[in-house]
Design a protein around this motif. Structure first.
Motif, short mmCIF file in Angstrom:
data_model
loop_
_atom_site.label_atom_id
_atom_site.label_comp_id
_atom_site.label_asym_id
_atom_site.label_seq_id
_atom_site.Cartn_x
_atom_site.Cartn_y
_atom_site.Cartn_z
N ALA A 1 35.50 -9.64 40.18
CA ALA A 1 34.99 -10.47 39.06
C ALA A 1 35.37 -10.17 37.61
N PRO A 2 35.22 -9.28 37.06
CA PRO A 2 35.61 -9.38 35.84
C PRO A 2 36.89 -9.42 35.41
N ASN B 1 37.47 -13.52 36.04
CA ASN B 1 36.73 -14.06 33.62
C ASN B 1 37.72 -13.61 33.00
N ASP B 2 38.52 -12.84 32.77
CA ASP B 2 39.85 -12.65 32.88
C ASP B 2 41.00 -13.55 32.25
N ALA C 1 39.88 -16.83 30.65
CA ALA C 1 40.19 -16.57 29.11
C ALA C 1 41.32 -16.39 28.85
N MET D 1 36.33 -21.75 39.31
CA MET D 1 36.90 -21.97 38.25
C MET D 1 38.42 -23.09 37.83
N ARG E 1 39.33 -24.16 34.44
CA ARG E 1 39.43 -22.86 33.81
C ARG E 1 41.31 -22.24 34.41
#
Length: 329
Positions: free
Chosen positions: A187-188, A191-192, A195, A211, A216
């Motif tokens: 999960a992290p 997310n990165d 980003a 996403m 994204r």
């Protein structure tokens, strides 16, 4: 010490299992499926549905016990050491990877277990990149990696997991250098990726879908041998895009028993699992794991598949020079 532990465990386990002539009366107590993941996930959901149906078929309860941690080693060791004659192990690709990644396991990933059944057929992962990354295909990404050796980064859920090994496999077969960035969980890492902190990631299509939908991240390829009907029809495979005919990384789940389980009991469990997994309610839940096909393998066929997966990841691990100390349980 390893050999002494295995020998003692197998001897005691053999005494715990009934002779084949007693197979009609087995099980004599509740069975347990030891799950190497935390409770509450989609894999846990499928395991509990399977356990419920299997308990009905065998006339004895089947419970799911979560023993998460150490990349599946804690759960594997628990079943390898079990002497109750009523324990099964739920496995994923991590079981095949651990056999080579951790040279000092207190069990043998193949000799100490009997293959029972494939639970979720191999399903492809996807390669995702941030939407802002100026690449439109996997060929573009590999070209970028060739222009910038060791600077194109890929995220994973940690060192030694299947997402890490998928990146190693791609780098080895495409002849490029990629920078591995391990995270404490998928999960992290995802997310990165969204980003733009890392350049690519292997993950399940289900995890990446939100996403992708909000724009994204972008999908470049899928990792199966052929295009999956569960994924967009225009999403090519890594193999067809780069001409890497041997490239294949899939997610799957299966069941093992201690090696001492008699063959007739293994066959009985396999037949019941194959029947149960074909039920509509199980098919629906298996789709959550990315499994497009109903598993129909015999125990012997599943064993051959597991051996092939173990050998394939062993080659990647050797080429990458990976070696980890066994986590404490």
């Amino acid at each position: 010490m390893h050999r002494m532990l295995n020998r003692r465990t197998l001897v005691v386990s053999a005494l715990a299992f009934p002779p084949s002539t007693w197979a009609a009366t087995w099980p004599t107590r509740p069975l347990r499926i030891v799950l190497p993941f935390a409770a509450g996930g989609s894999s846990d959901l499928v395991a509990r549905l399977l356990a419920d149906k299997l308990g009905q078929a065998l006339g004895s309860p089947v419970v799911v016990e979560s023993r998460a941690g150490a990349n599946g080693i804690i759960a594997s060791e628990a079943v390898a050491r079990s002497t109750d004659g009523h324990s099964l192990l739920w496995i994923s690709a991590a079981h095949a990877i651990n056999a080579s990644l951790y040279p000092r396991l207190l069990y043998d990933s193949q000799r100490d277990f009997a293959p029972v059944a494939l639970v979720a057929s191999p399903g492809p992962m996807v390669i995702a990149v941030p939407a802002a990354l100026p690449v439109r295909s996997l060929s573009d990404l590999i070209a970028l990696a060739r222009r910038q050796p060791g600077q194109v980064s890929y995220a994973s859920a940690g060192i030694g997991n299947v997402l890490h090994l998928a990146g190693e496999m791609l780098a080895q077969q495409a002849g490029v250098q990629l920078l591995h960035v391990p995270y404490k969980g998928a999960a992290p890492a995802l997310n990165d990726l969204a980003a733009g902190q890392v350049n690519l990631m292997f993950n399940s299509a289900l995890a990446a879908a939100p996403m992708v939908k909000d724009g994204r991240v972008r999908l470049l390829a899928q990792t199966g041998a052929q295009r999956s009907p569960a994924l967009p029809a225009d999403l090519p495979t890594v193999a067809e895009t780069l001409g890497l005919t041997g490239f294949q990384v899939t997610g799957w789940f299966g069941l093992l028993a201690p090696a001492a389980m008699p063959a007739d009991l293994v066959g009985r469990l396999n037949a019941e699992c194959v029947r149960i997994l074909a039920l509509p309610e199980l098919r629906e839940k298996l789709a959550l794991l990315g499994s497009a096909d109903t598993p129909t393998q015999s125990a012997r066929e599943f064993g051959a598949f597991l051996a092939a997966e173990t050998d394939r990841y062993a080659r990647v691990i050797r080429a990458a020079g990976l070696r980890l100390e066994t986590p404490s349980s």
